[in-house]
Design an enzyme around this catalytic site. Structure first.
Site, PDB file in Angstrom:
ATOM      1  N   VAL A  14      68.684  22.741 -46.003  1.00 42.23           N
ATOM      2  CA  VAL A  14      69.354  21.563 -46.546  1.00 42.23           C
ATOM      3  C   VAL A  14      69.300  20.329 -45.341  1.00 42.23           C
ATOM      4  CG1 VAL A  14      71.303  20.428 -47.319  1.00 42.23           C
ATOM      5  CG2 VAL A  14      70.789  22.820 -47.869  1.00 42.23           C
ATOM      6  N   ALA A  33      74.050   1.305 -49.439  1.00 42.92           N
ATOM      7  CA  ALA A  33      75.282   1.494 -48.693  1.00 42.92           C
ATOM      8  C   ALA A  33      75.408   0.098 -48.004  1.00 42.92           C
ATOM      9  CB  ALA A  33      74.822   2.464 -47.554  1.00 42.92           C
ATOM     10  N   ARG A  45      70.614  26.555 -34.080  1.00 44.32           N
ATOM     11  CA  ARG A  45      70.665  27.667 -33.304  1.00 44.32           C
ATOM     12  C   ARG A  45      69.344  27.838 -32.466  1.00 44.32           C
ATOM     13  NH1 ARG A  45      72.809  32.171 -37.598  1.00 44.32           N
ATOM     14  NH2 ARG A  45      71.446  30.908 -39.021  1.00 44.32           N
ATOM     15  N   VAL A 132      78.584  21.971 -54.720  1.00 45.53           N
ATOM     16  CA  VAL A 132      78.471  22.823 -56.281  1.00 45.53           C
ATOM     17  C   VAL A 132      77.328  22.028 -56.938  1.00 45.53           C
ATOM     18  CG1 VAL A 132      79.657  22.983 -58.420  1.00 45.53           C
ATOM     19  CG2 VAL A 132      80.906  22.585 -56.306  1.00 45.53           C
ATOM     20  N   GLY A 134      74.090  22.000 -56.130  1.00 41.00           N
ATOM     21  CA  GLY A 134      72.958  21.230 -55.525  1.00 41.00           C
ATOM     22  C   GLY A 134      72.670  19.930 -55.874  1.00 41.00           C
ATOM     23  N   ILE A 136      72.771  18.330 -58.839  1.00 39.66           N
ATOM     24  CA  ILE A 136      73.734  17.489 -59.954  1.00 39.66           C
ATOM     25  C   ILE A 136      74.835  17.163 -59.467  1.00 39.66           C
ATOM     26  CG2 ILE A 136      74.665  18.275 -62.429  1.00 39.66           C
ATOM     27  CD1 ILE A 136      73.151  20.978 -62.172  1.00 39.66           C
ATOM     28  N   LYS A 205      82.279  27.929 -56.407  1.00 34.99           N
ATOM     29  CA  LYS A 205      82.093  26.763 -56.905  1.00 34.99           C
ATOM     30  C   LYS A 205      82.975  26.439 -58.065  1.00 34.99           C
ATOM     31  CE  LYS A 205      77.027  27.428 -55.792  1.00 34.99           C
ATOM     32  NZ  LYS A 205      75.898  27.730 -56.176  1.00 34.99           N
TER      33      LYS A 205
END
Length: 436
Positions: A14, A33, A45, A132, A134, A136, A205
């Protein structure tokens, strides 16, 4: 206006997708924006690991706290997942006066009440659309698009791994364990798939969806959770023969005595749109009193679908940076002082219909005994499917669909049925929802 600078915690799937979308769509994002969004730093990491994104010009570090403590960063994007150190990082970012965007459903479900309280104290925003389903935009749809409605109920296919497994079982008649192994090979399921297949991910979720739908505190510990590991190819085939599909649903519903919060396998009539959501796709059906049923469908995971929601949250935060904190959209849709601590119903008080599968001796009177016990508990039968016993066996499978009944009544009836000497073993039951 000067650009807004962000720091990203986590450069995995992500995080990498978020960098890619921000860079590829930079012009459009700035137009929406009103200010440029610049990635100043990112933590990972392993800095030597190959990335799915171009990190040129981004300060990379293994120290996530260096990002939340950097005074030049305006917004922290938390994409590392899990509870710790994500909770500590988010709280530190808020303490340092930074807005937060997160895709971390477990963090919000378990610690959202604490995090939102800290954000309100500091006059900051915490945005969590990507937590929740992804890509949508279901959080915005319920929180803002349906703000004129009393939400009566919602039901969601909100775990792509389970939906993939159940789709393959139905389409190809495969066993659960066989499809799970393929899901792991394809990267749809983790090496330890417990969170997915036992319904925990979906419960995280659902906790969030229910809170914004009904204006209640986040209460993950009160969600009834069942997974799909007990679903067999026989159950899928019998459901199909009766005109139903089996899906893992997260269901939240207003009832006269309180709120239902439950995740479990569910039979849905095959004619319903949500019953035809297949593979790894997600969908959420929301019933508002004014608008009626509305369906939201799309990719529930993946680098860029989830990044789509992360970036949309960034745009929302940037748009409201200069707004009075009291005039922003509330984190959980309702004004903080209007959150109602409505009772959450125990699963025994939930009323629904049921699919029952039992193994009965092939002799006269057995079915009459079963139906008599059900009738004595006020449980009526909608349909019965009786199969011939397998060759060489004396037990035959009997499948029933009941009308709606309170679960504790059904439990009492099943205890008596299972005690009959003619019944072989526990009665399999799966809840049924028409979603009409």
């Amino acid at each position: 206006m000067k650009p807004v600078t962000i720091g990203i915690l986590g450069l995995g799937t992500v995080g990498g997708g978020t960098v890619s979308v921000l860079r590829r769509n930079a012009t459009e994002i700035t137009r929406r924006a009103g200010r440029e969004i610049q990635i100043r730093a990112a933590s990972a990491r392993d800095l030597g690991r190959a990335r799915i994104c171009d990190t040129a010009g981004i300060q990379l570090t293994t120290d996530a706290f260096a990002i939340v403590n950097d005074p030049a960063i305006d917004i922290v994007v938390e994409l590392i997942g899990g509870i710790s150190p994500a909770r500590e990082l988010v709280l530190a970012a808020l303490e340092n006066g930074k807005h937060v965007v997160t895709a971390n459903k477990a963090l919000i479900a378990l610690h959202g009440n604490e995090i939102f309280a800290k954000a309100r104290e500091k006059g900051l925003m915490v945005a969590f659309e990507a937590a929740v389903a992804g890509g949508i935009p279901i959080i915005k749809a319920i929180r803002e698009g349906l703000a004129g409605n009393t939400v009566e109920w919602l039901a969601g296919i909100i775990n792509g791994t389970c939906n993939f497994i159940l789709t393959e079982m139905r389409d190809k008649g495969r066993d659960f364990a066989d499809v799970l192994a393929e899901a792991q090979a394809l990267g749809y399921a983790e090496a330890d798939p417990t969170f997915d297949v036992e319904g925990i991910d979906a419960a995280h979720k659902l906790t969030i969806l229910a809170s914004i739908a009904f204006g209640i505190p986040l209460q993950f510990d009160k969600v009834h959770v069942e997974g799909i590991s007990g679903i067999t190819a026989l159950d899928v085939a019998y459901a199909e023969a009766l005109g139903y599909r089996i899906k893992l649903l997260g269901i939240a519903r207003r009832a006269p005595a309180g709120i239902e919060l439950r995740v479990h396998p569910t039979l849905i009539p095959e004619r319903r749109l949500i019953a035809n959501v297949n593979g790894v796709m997600n969908a959420v059906l929301v019933k508002g009193d004014a608008v009626g049923p509305t369906l939201y469908y799309g990719a529930g995971a993946g680098a860029e679908p989830t990044a789509s929601s992360v970036v949309a949250d960034l745009v929302d935060v940037v748009r409201t940076l200069t707004a009075d904190p009291h005039n922003r959209v509330p984190h959980l849709a309702f004004q903080p002082g209007a959150i109602a601590d409505l009772p959450i119903l125990a699963i025994g008080e939930v009323e629904t219909a049921y699919y029952l599968r039992l193994s009965a001796s092939d002799q006269p009177g057995v079915l009459a005994d079963v139906t008599r016990i059900l009738a004595n508990h006020g449980i009526s039968i909608e349909a019965i499917l009786q199969k011939e016993p397998p060759e060489g066996e004396s037990q035959l499978p009997v499948i029933m669909l009941t009308h709606r009944v309170r679960e504790r009544k059904l439990n009492d009836a099943l205890a008596q049925i299972e005690a009959l000497p003619t019944i072989g073993g526990p009665v399999k039951r799966i809840r049924v929802e028409t979603l009409g």
